[in-house]
Design an enzyme around this catalytic site. Structure first.
Site, PDB file in Angstrom:
ATOM      1  N   PRO A  40     -52.646 -13.094   2.645  1.00 38.00           N
ATOM      2  CA  PRO A  40     -53.119 -12.094   3.603  1.00 38.00           C
ATOM      3  C   PRO A  40     -52.071 -11.750   4.657  1.00 38.00           C
ATOM      4  O   PRO A  40     -52.223 -10.773   5.391  1.00 38.00           O
ATOM      5  CB  PRO A  40     -54.353 -12.757   4.236  1.00 38.00           C
ATOM      6  CG  PRO A  40     -54.186 -14.216   3.980  1.00 38.00           C
ATOM      7  CD  PRO A  40     -53.465 -14.325   2.680  1.00 38.00           C
ATOM      8  N   ASP A  74     -52.474   9.947 -11.041  1.00 40.49           N
ATOM      9  CA  ASP A  74     -53.464   9.092 -10.391  1.00 40.49           C
ATOM     10  C   ASP A  74     -53.454   9.293  -8.884  1.00 40.49           C
ATOM     11  O   ASP A  74     -52.464   9.749  -8.297  1.00 40.49           O
ATOM     12  CB  ASP A  74     -53.156   7.613 -10.676  1.00 40.49           C
ATOM     13  CG  ASP A  74     -53.515   7.227 -12.096  1.00 40.49           C
ATOM     14  OD1 ASP A  74     -54.365   7.907 -12.695  1.00 40.49           O
ATOM     15  OD2 ASP A  74     -52.942   6.247 -12.598  1.00 40.49           O
ATOM     16  N   GLU A  94     -55.447 -23.431   2.933  1.00 38.27           N
ATOM     17  CA  GLU A  94     -55.147 -22.790   4.204  1.00 38.27           C
ATOM     18  C   GLU A  94     -53.858 -21.973   4.132  1.00 38.27           C
ATOM     19  O   GLU A  94     -53.630 -21.062   4.898  1.00 38.27           O
ATOM     20  CB  GLU A  94     -55.026 -23.859   5.311  1.00 38.27           C
ATOM     21  CG  GLU A  94     -54.709 -23.335   6.692  1.00 38.27           C
ATOM     22  CD  GLU A  94     -55.808 -22.451   7.268  1.00 38.27           C
ATOM     23  OE1 GLU A  94     -55.512 -21.638   8.170  1.00 38.27           O
ATOM     24  OE2 GLU A  94     -56.960 -22.569   6.803  1.00 38.27           O
ATOM     25  N   ARG A 131     -50.082  -0.754 -16.043  1.00 39.86           N
ATOM     26  CA  ARG A 131     -50.388   0.640 -16.375  1.00 39.86           C
ATOM     27  C   ARG A 131     -49.185   1.557 -16.143  1.00 39.86           C
ATOM     28  O   ARG A 131     -49.180   2.709 -16.576  1.00 39.86           O
ATOM     29  CB  ARG A 131     -51.612   1.136 -15.609  1.00 39.86           C
ATOM     30  CG  ARG A 131     -51.462   1.166 -14.122  1.00 39.86           C
ATOM     31  CD  ARG A 131     -52.797   1.345 -13.405  1.00 39.86           C
ATOM     32  NE  ARG A 131     -53.697   2.227 -14.146  1.00 39.86           N
ATOM     33  CZ  ARG A 131     -53.638   3.550 -14.126  1.00 39.86           C
ATOM     34  NH1 ARG A 131     -52.673   4.130 -13.424  1.00 39.86           N
ATOM     35  NH2 ARG A 131     -54.501   4.274 -14.794  1.00 39.86           N
TER      36      ARG A 131
END
Length: 257
Positions: free
Chosen positions: A92, A172, A119, A157
């Site tokens: 994150p 896309d 963690e 892809r």
């Protein structure tokens, strides 16, 4: 392309990698996947991969020893003249994943993805092994396995030959900074809801112009923040300035100029 995934939960990848676009890419021999269990590189009877943090604090950290040994073993067959292999840590704290970043990574013939857990990780892993830290959004997951699949899907892809149409990746959403235009299939009239006449005209130039305009409209209404990052012509900028955007997005409209 070869994608190596290092994880504490290799079984997590068994079903996804046997289906959909992953299966298609493997069947065409365009992409290979290798999943490695980090616990296999421990040397104690309990296969311990985590430990407490120095200095105190909540949670456990992924230890450096098994991760270093795992990655060094996985990458040991790298050729001397081969370009550096991107080693991606799913975290994150990383750079938010995007289509431009996917294009950049897809230029490599091989990548490795290290799935974060607990963690976090011992920072020496980040400093001496990892080349890219990537987040798939501003939220926290239990582990890096789902982000690894998201990243792998986006890269696969983009490998030439994987998709049925070579134009698919470039049309896309986000490929040019805009969301994708509305699309329709048969029947042309369903319950009184008709396909736009322009799409039935056969005039490819007008269809292309309509699609571009619709992409701008959709982006302005759903993701106006993207317009500030998109290359627009002078005429398109004028078109955007005339749209009734929410007041909160007025600054974005101004930036697109």
């Amino acid at each position: 392309m070869r994608i190596d995934i290092l994880t504490l939960f290799p079984q997590f990848f068994h079903t996804p990698l046997q289906n959909a676009i992953f299966r298609r890419a493997k069947d065409k021999d365009l992409v290979s996947f290798n999943v490695y269990n980090i616990r296999d590189y421990t040397h104690d009877r309990h296969h311990v991969v985590d430990d407490y943090t120095f200095g105190g604090g909540a949670g456990m950290l992924l230890k450096p020893e098994p991760v270093f040994e795992a990655l060094e073993d996985v990458l040991k067959d790298r050729l001397e003249d081969e370009l550096p292999i991107p080693v991606i840590l799913t975290t994150p704290q990383g750079q938010t994943f995007s289509q431009p970043l996917a294009y950049q990574l897809a230029q490599h013939k091989r990548i490795a993805i290290l799935c974060g857990h607990y963690e976090g990780i011992d920072d020496r892993i980040r400093e001496h092994l990892v080349t890219h830290e990537i987040s798939i959004g501003d939220y926290v997951l239990s582990g890096g396995e789902l982000p690894a699949l998201v990243i792998a899907d986006a890269l696969v892809r983009l490998v030439p030959g994987v998709l049925g149409s070579e134009d698919s990746p470039v049309t896309d959403s986000h490929s040019d900074g805009l969301l994708e235009y509305p699309q329709f299939t048969r029947p042309a009239d369903f319950r009184g809801w008709k396909v736009p006449e322009i799409l039935l005209s056969g005039n490819h130039a007008k269809i292309a112009a309509w699609r571009r305009e619709q992409s701008i409209l959709k982006t302005a209404s759903r993701r106006p923040d993207l317009l500030a990052k998109t290359s627009l012509t002078a005429e398109e900028k004028k078109f955007v300035s005339g749209l009734a955007l929410p007041q909160a997005d007025a600054d974005v409209n101004e930036q697109s100029k």
